[in-house]
Design a protein around this motif. Structure first.
Motif, short mmCIF file in Angstrom:
data_model
loop_
_atom_site.label_atom_id
_atom_site.label_comp_id
_atom_site.label_asym_id
_atom_site.label_seq_id
_atom_site.Cartn_x
_atom_site.Cartn_y
_atom_site.Cartn_z
N ASP A 66 5.12 6.69 0.79
CA ASP A 66 5.79 6.52 2.15
C ASP A 66 5.17 5.15 2.90
O ASP A 66 5.79 4.90 3.91
CB ASP A 66 5.56 7.64 3.19
N VAL A 67 4.40 4.26 2.19
CA VAL A 67 4.10 3.18 2.83
C VAL A 67 5.35 1.89 2.54
O VAL A 67 6.24 1.93 1.50
CB VAL A 67 2.97 2.43 2.33
N ALA A 68 5.59 1.03 3.60
CA ALA A 68 6.33 -0.15 3.48
C ALA A 68 6.24 -0.88 2.60
O ALA A 68 7.17 -1.34 1.69
CB ALA A 68 6.39 -0.73 5.02
N TYR A 69 5.06 -1.36 2.04
CA TYR A 69 4.53 -2.13 1.18
C TYR A 69 2.90 -1.88 0.72
O TYR A 69 2.29 -1.18 1.36
CB TYR A 69 4.68 -3.45 1.39
N VAL A 70 2.86 -2.04 -0.39
CA VAL A 70 1.17 -1.76 -1.13
C VAL A 70 0.46 -3.24 -1.08
O VAL A 70 0.85 -4.29 -1.13
CB VAL A 70 1.35 -1.36 -2.56
N THR A 71 -0.81 -3.13 -0.95
CA THR A 71 -1.71 -4.25 -0.70
C THR A 71 -2.56 -4.08 -1.90
O THR A 71 -2.67 -2.80 -2.33
CB THR A 71 -2.76 -3.91 0.61
N PRO A 72 -3.11 -5.22 -2.40
CA PRO A 72 -3.96 -5.24 -3.44
C PRO A 72 -5.24 -4.24 -3.49
O PRO A 72 -5.56 -3.40 -4.42
CB PRO A 72 -4.58 -6.31 -3.53
N GLU A 73 -5.77 -4.06 -2.08
CA GLU A 73 -7.05 -3.05 -2.05
C GLU A 73 -6.65 -1.78 -2.21
O GLU A 73 -7.56 -0.70 -2.73
CB GLU A 73 -7.47 -3.52 -0.50
#
Length: 302
Positions: free
Chosen positions: A178-185
């Motif tokens: 459900d996140v808007a975008y993914v971060t590398p971490e």
């Protein structure tokens, strides 16, 4: 004097492992082949193989000649096949090399109308190359290279076909779904599933993880898209794929495509050809069809 038959012998002995097997493949007696090999080494003034019992190991000059054979012989074979096709009134075979694993579904959408328009042209698809896709183009192993990573080389031409967005694919019940975008971490604790490609050529690494000094918990390699996404859907890992492909599978599988980073990762698919082949009409027609087709579903979404 070095002759074509010498290169053929070197390639066959290396491929089959012995003079006996090579002689059978070349429809020669072993004594005739041994005589030809002895005469070749005398003419060259150096040994091509070191004999170790029944085994034969290429010397340094032999390794050089093997590399030469692997470059030149496909060109001879391609020229002979083309001459035979011309003699039989056939147009030829369009040999397509793929450096884009998920592009097969896209390719099918191009090949189908192409074959209908060019009934005298066959299509062959290759994925494994001894010297890489660029080497296969230069070596006349293929006529067109489908790649997301073109390399500018004299004598080659790369034309963009369509834009797409590289996304992360997760299961519907995944914590990131459900996140808007993914971060590398956020991928540091994930099992990342990719195609069998060197990590330095994978966008998920060189454009996302590596710049952030992040590595996934585990990296698994799977060759087929269907199995890869079955693994993702069952919660066994996450994968990076073009958005258009992920959304196509999402219609029938419980998976979700997610943007990689706030701005996303924009990519292009290119078709590479030899500039010397510009006059080949059926090759030009394939490139034109691929470029003119409506790939609106594959476009990068900002």
């Amino acid at each position: 004097m070095l002759e074509r038959i010498h290169l053929i012998i070197i390639r066959e002995v290396d491929r089959l492992g012995s003079l006996t097997a090579a002689a059978n493949a070349l429809n020669l007696t072993q004594s005739a082949l041994s005589h030809t090999v002895k005469k070749m080494e005398q003419q060259l003034g150096t040994a091509v193989w070191n004999r170790e019992g029944r085994s034969m190991r290429l010397t340094q000059p032999g390794q050089y000649l093997l590399a030469l054979a692997n470059r030149l012989l496909p060109q001879f074979e391609h020229a002979e096949a083309r001459m035979k096709q011309y003699a039989q009134g056939q147009r030829g075979t369009l040999r397509i090399g793929m450096e884009c694993h998920p592009c097969y579904q896209w390719l099918l959408k191009v090949v189908s109308p192409y074959l209908a328009s060019w009934p005298d042209v066959d299509v062959d698809v290759k994925q494994r190359f001894q010297f890489g896709g660029i080497g296969a183009l230069f070596g006349y192993d293929i006529d067109v290279l489908v790649t997301p990573d073109p390399l500018k080389k004299p004598g080659l031409r790369f034309q963009p076909v369509f834009d797409y967005e590289q996304v992360l694919v997760v299961a519907e019940g995944h914590a990131l779904a459900d996140v808007a975008y993914v971060t590398p971490e956020q991928l540091g604790a994930e099992v990342l599933i990719t195609y069998p490609v060197e990590t330095d050529r994978l966008d998920i690494y060189n454009q996302f993880l590596t710049p952030a000094n992040v590595v996934p918990k585990k990296h698994k390699v799977i060759e087929t898209t269907d199995i890869m996404l079955q693994m993702v859907a069952s919660g066994r890992g996450v994968a990076a794929l073009p958005r258009w492909l992920a959304e196509e599978y999402a219609d029938s599988m419980p998976i979700v495509p997610l943007r990689l980073g706030r701005k996303g990762i924009a990519k292009q698919i290119f078709l590479g050809t030899r500039e010397s082949d510009d006059a080949i009409d059926y090759l030009a027609a394939f490139v034109a069809l691929a470029r003119e087709a409506d790939w609106s579903g594959a476009k990068f979404r900002s």
